[in-house]
Design an enzyme around this catalytic site. Structure first.
Site, short mmCIF file in Angstrom:
data_model
loop_
_atom_site.label_atom_id
_atom_site.label_comp_id
_atom_site.label_asym_id
_atom_site.label_seq_id
_atom_site.Cartn_x
_atom_site.Cartn_y
_atom_site.Cartn_z
N PRO A 132 -17.28 -27.92 23.74
CA PRO A 132 -17.39 -27.95 22.28
C PRO A 132 -17.41 -29.35 21.64
O PRO A 132 -16.52 -29.72 20.88
CB PRO A 132 -16.16 -27.16 21.83
N CYS A 133 -18.46 -30.10 21.92
CA CYS A 133 -18.59 -31.42 21.30
C CYS A 133 -18.75 -31.31 19.78
O CYS A 133 -18.52 -32.27 19.06
CB CYS A 133 -19.72 -32.21 21.93
#
Length: 176
Positions: free
Chosen positions: A135-136
């Site tokens: 989850p950047c």
């Protein structure tokens, strides 16, 4: 072999890739970088790329569907993440950011015990080939603004709003 499949999502079509060991690619098909990421994976993994399906892709499709329906908060598909040791360290730390939470690039660097590496951390975030699952999109500017998402800031905002909706947390964020 790296098998690939296209997956429809509420925020655009994705291309997913997997080896026998796990998921190695999840990228928006309209992103220019997607084709380069496929070529890079072929070189890094020394495998061919073909359309197809396997158990990991089937599992990913189910988990993505559950995520977009608000029923999944943490992905469990196995991941294959070729990269430098530093990149892998950054990507593993991204996996520690809980659903519905955000962290600044500085906080991400601090969590890695590398407070002077903010730019390097941001660069490694940008090299993430497995969007959404790693989850950047949960990393934001120190001022609370949305910055630096390869899928586009509108998608980043959508993902954060989606997570806010299903986590009950409030985010304060603005687009540049």
């Amino acid at each position: 072999m790296i098998v690939t499949v296209k997956i429809e999502s509420p925020i655009g079509e994705l291309i997913a890739g997997a080896t026998d060991e796990g998921i190695c690619l999840l990228e928006f098909t309209d992103r220019r970088r997607a084709s380069r990421e496929c070529r890079d994976l072929v070189k890094l993994l020394r495998q061919t790329l073909e359309e197809g399906d396997n158990a990991h892709l089937h599992n990913l499709k189910k988990q993505l569907n559950d995520y977009f329906n608000g029923d999944l908060k943490k992905f469990t598909v196995p991941l294959v993440t070729p990269g430098t040791d530093f990149q892998k360290e950054v990507w593993n730390e991204l996996l520690e950011i809980p659903f519905g939470k955000t962290r600044s690039y500085q906080e991400q660097a601090n969590a890695l015990n590398k407070p002077d590496s903010v730019r390097a951390v941001a660069n490694a975030n940008g090299m993430n080939r497995i969007s959404i699952v790693i989850p950047c999109h949960r990393v934001i500017g120190s001022d609370g603004r949305l910055t630096g998402y390869g899928g586009g800031l509108k998608r980043k905002k959508w993902l954060l709003d989606h997570e806010k909706k299903y986590s009950g947390k409030a985010f304060e964020m603005t687009l540049f």
